[in-house]
Design an enzyme around this catalytic site. Structure first.
Site, PDB file in Angstrom:
ATOM      1  N   LYS A  33      -8.251 -13.762  -8.550  1.00 50.45           N
ATOM      2  CA  LYS A  33      -7.656 -12.430  -8.364  1.00 50.45           C
ATOM      3  C   LYS A  33      -6.945 -12.351  -7.018  1.00 50.45           C
ATOM      4  O   LYS A  33      -7.076 -13.264  -6.190  1.00 50.45           O
ATOM      5  CB  LYS A  33      -8.736 -11.346  -8.484  1.00 50.45           C
ATOM      6  CG  LYS A  33      -9.897 -11.478  -7.532  1.00 50.45           C
ATOM      7  CD  LYS A  33     -11.119 -10.761  -8.109  1.00 50.45           C
ATOM      8  CE  LYS A  33     -12.337 -10.958  -7.254  1.00 50.45           C
ATOM      9  NZ  LYS A  33     -12.540  -9.938  -6.261  1.00 50.45           N
ATOM     10  N   ARG A 127     -21.910  -0.557  -8.090  1.00 43.39           N
ATOM     11  CA  ARG A 127     -20.459  -0.429  -7.977  1.00 43.39           C
ATOM     12  C   ARG A 127     -19.916  -0.241  -9.392  1.00 43.39           C
ATOM     13  O   ARG A 127     -19.572   0.855  -9.780  1.00 43.39           O
ATOM     14  CB  ARG A 127     -19.886  -1.668  -7.267  1.00 43.39           C
ATOM     15  CG  ARG A 127     -18.492  -1.488  -6.757  1.00 43.39           C
ATOM     16  CD  ARG A 127     -18.002  -2.691  -5.973  1.00 43.39           C
ATOM     17  NE  ARG A 127     -18.009  -3.926  -6.746  1.00 43.39           N
ATOM     18  CZ  ARG A 127     -17.503  -5.075  -6.297  1.00 43.39           C
ATOM     19  NH1 ARG A 127     -16.950  -5.144  -5.105  1.00 43.39           N
ATOM     20  NH2 ARG A 127     -17.534  -6.160  -7.045  1.00 43.39           N
ATOM     21  N   TYR A 251       1.088  -7.050  25.348  1.00 44.00           N
ATOM     22  CA  TYR A 251       0.904  -5.589  25.325  1.00 44.00           C
ATOM     23  C   TYR A 251      -0.429  -5.180  25.935  1.00 44.00           C
ATOM     24  O   TYR A 251      -1.462  -5.811  25.664  1.00 44.00           O
ATOM     25  CB  TYR A 251       0.933  -5.081  23.890  1.00 44.00           C
ATOM     26  CG  TYR A 251       2.302  -5.073  23.240  1.00 44.00           C
ATOM     27  CD1 TYR A 251       3.331  -4.283  23.762  1.00 44.00           C
ATOM     28  CD2 TYR A 251       2.557  -5.830  22.108  1.00 44.00           C
ATOM     29  CE1 TYR A 251       4.584  -4.264  23.157  1.00 44.00           C
ATOM     30  CE2 TYR A 251       3.798  -5.816  21.497  1.00 44.00           C
ATOM     31  CZ  TYR A 251       4.808  -5.033  22.034  1.00 44.00           C
ATOM     32  OH  TYR A 251       6.035  -5.016  21.430  1.00 44.00           O
ATOM     33  N   MET A 299       3.462  -8.200  16.623  1.00 39.11           N
ATOM     34  CA  MET A 299       3.922  -8.270  15.231  1.00 39.11           C
ATOM     35  C   MET A 299       4.443  -9.662  14.859  1.00 39.11           C
ATOM     36  O   MET A 299       4.179 -10.173  13.777  1.00 39.11           O
ATOM     37  CB  MET A 299       5.023  -7.227  14.999  1.00 39.11           C
ATOM     38  CG  MET A 299       5.456  -7.152  13.537  1.00 39.11           C
ATOM     39  SD  MET A 299       6.824  -6.013  13.267  1.00 39.11           S
ATOM     40  CE  MET A 299       6.017  -4.442  13.446  1.00 39.11           C
TER      41      MET A 299
HETATM   42  C1  LIG Z   1     -17.221  -9.600 -10.270  1.00 37.01           C
HETATM   43  C2  LIG Z   1     -16.885 -10.739  -9.381  1.00 37.01           C
HETATM   44  N1  LIG Z   1     -17.235 -11.985  -9.730  1.00 37.01           N
HETATM   45  C3  LIG Z   1     -16.949 -13.052  -8.941  1.00 37.01           C
HETATM   46  C4  LIG Z   1     -16.296 -12.903  -7.728  1.00 37.01           C
HETATM   47  C5  LIG Z   1     -16.049 -14.109  -6.842  1.00 37.01           C
HETATM   48  O1  LIG Z   1     -16.742 -13.942  -5.634  1.00 37.01           O
HETATM   49  P1  LIG Z   1     -16.705 -15.038  -4.454  1.00 37.01           P
HETATM   50  O2  LIG Z   1     -15.305 -15.135  -4.008  1.00 37.01           O
HETATM   51  O3  LIG Z   1     -17.599 -14.473  -3.407  1.00 37.01           O
HETATM   52  O4  LIG Z   1     -17.208 -16.306  -5.052  1.00 37.01           O
HETATM   53  C6  LIG Z   1     -15.921 -11.621  -7.327  1.00 37.01           C
HETATM   54  C7  LIG Z   1     -15.242 -11.446  -6.040  1.00 37.01           C
HETATM   55  O5  LIG Z   1     -15.234 -10.460  -5.391  1.00 37.01           O
HETATM   56  C8  LIG Z   1     -16.214 -10.511  -8.166  1.00 37.01           C
HETATM   57  O6  LIG Z   1     -15.873  -9.270  -7.824  1.00 37.01           O
END
Ligand SMILES: Cc1ncc(COP(=O)(O)O)c(C=O)c1O
Length: 354
Positions: A33, A127, A251, A299
């Site tokens: 992701k 969550r 800065y 930046m």
């Molecule tokens: C539901 C879920 N599974 C797996 C993962 C993978 O986690 P990691 O990158 O800590 O291995 C994530 C990452 O946030 C997640 O939200």
């Protein structure tokens, strides 16, 4: 010449090998992701061609993988479901994770090609997911739906990065009690689960950060697990100067030269995603030797202390993180985590894949 992220396919494949060695026989759904944790989702998915599947956040991310030719199963972890999403997911064999009552309504109204789904249970992180004791009732509801195929049960661990936390065992027990004898596969472990909690390996693991060569564990480095950095972030020295003792740099004049010294100016800043909160002392690598950020990150530039590498020249590249300088170490110095460093690189950074 600008900031450059070099993505190492061999390191990704090596890290997948480490995952397989740690959790033999389990199906590996690689978490790609957020554009493959900032490494490029298609690049990563191709380099991890041996993975059994992929986990992304949304339908959009899943479609991008499909359009780049990825054929393995893809699960969406946090995509809301409605009629349109269900139809599109089924058409492209994308497997949503069902985590909210509104999704059950959308599934009840769905009529089309078979749609495979996972069901997420909340086992203590609070969550996403249904209360674990409701699994049986949800299973019964899904069984009535002719076009919906329930693949299995999923939960997420909130504290697996802490081997001493009692929460993981509580979550595992809650999950086992909720799913009981229900049919289907089980998926629990993220990277920390893979590394530290064999009891969480179940059928399908979902590692992310360890595939990119970082350690999610509080007290252990990536090297401790023989993980290799998949990203090398570098940027050129664009100028160097001699600064007199007592003179400020950057800065806010937050840092003053303790002696007459050489300072290098590097062509990367928060406009590229280098963390603005990296304080003086944050490590960089010049010619394989450690040097440190001095003064505030701006930046387009950072300034570094060249006393340890006086021969460094304008035009040569400096490592911000990568081989020899773990992103985890830079992240700790900047008060964040490697996940965020990777994800926050901006389009100004050039990418190359080796
Ligand atoms: C539901 C879920 N599974 C797996 C993962 C993978 O986690 P990691 O990158 O800590 O291995 C994530 C990452 O946030 C997640 O939200």
């Amino acid at each position: 010449m600008r900031a450059l992220a070099t993505i190492d396919r061999a390191a990704l494949a090596h890290n997948l090998g480490r995952v397989r060695a740690l959790a033999p026989g389990r199906a590996v759904y690689a978490a790609v992701k957020a554009d493959g944790y900032g490494h490029g989702a298609a690049t990563v998915a191709n380099a991890l061609a041996g993975a059994d599947g992929f986990a992304v956040s949304s339908l959009d991310e899943a479609l991008q993988l499909r359009w780049s030719g990825i054929a393995q199963p893809i699960m969406t972890l946090s995509q809301p479901l409605d009629a349109q999403v269900c139809a599109c997911a089924a058409e492209h064999d994308i497997r949503p994770v069902v985590f909210d009552r509104t999704h059950l309504d959308a599934l009840a109204g769905y009529a089309g090609p078979d749609l495979s789904v996972w069901v997420k249970l909340d086992t203590g992180m609070h969550r996403l997911g249904f209360a674990a004791p409701d699994a049986g009732a949800i299973d019964a509801r899904l069984k009535e739906l002719r076009h919906v195929k329930r693949l299995g049960w999923l939960t997420h661990l909130g504290c697996a990065d802490d081997p001493d936390s009692p929460m993981t065992e509580r979550q595992l027990a809650t999950f086992a009690a909720g799913t009981g004898r229900l049919g289907g596969q089980r998926s629990i472990a993220n990277s920390a689960g893979v590394l530290a909690w064999p009891a969480a390996h179940a059928d399908v693991i979902r590692p992310g950060i360890m595939l990119y060569g970082s350690s999610p564990m509080a007290g252990a480095t990536a090297a401790d697990y023989d993980l290799r950095p998949a990203m090398h972030l570098s940027a050129p020295i664009i100028s160097r100067r001699r600064v007199a003792a007592g003179e400020p740099i950057g800065y806010g004049a937050t840092w003053r030269a303790p002696e007459d010294m050489e300072v290098g100016v590097i062509g990367i800043g928060y406009g590229d995603g280098y963390p603005r909160h990296a304080p003086s002392g944050t490590p960089v690598l010049v010619r394989g030797r450690r040097a440190a950020v001095v003064g505030r990150v701006s930046m387009d530039m950072i300034t570094i202390d060249l006393r340890a590498v006086p021969e460094a020249e304008v035009g040569e590249r400096v490592t911000l993180w990568g081989p020899g300088l773990p992103a985890d170490e830079v992240a700790a110095a900047a008060g964040t985590i490697a996940y965020e460093l990777f994800c926050r690189l901006t389009p100004r950074v050039a990418f190359e894949v080796v």
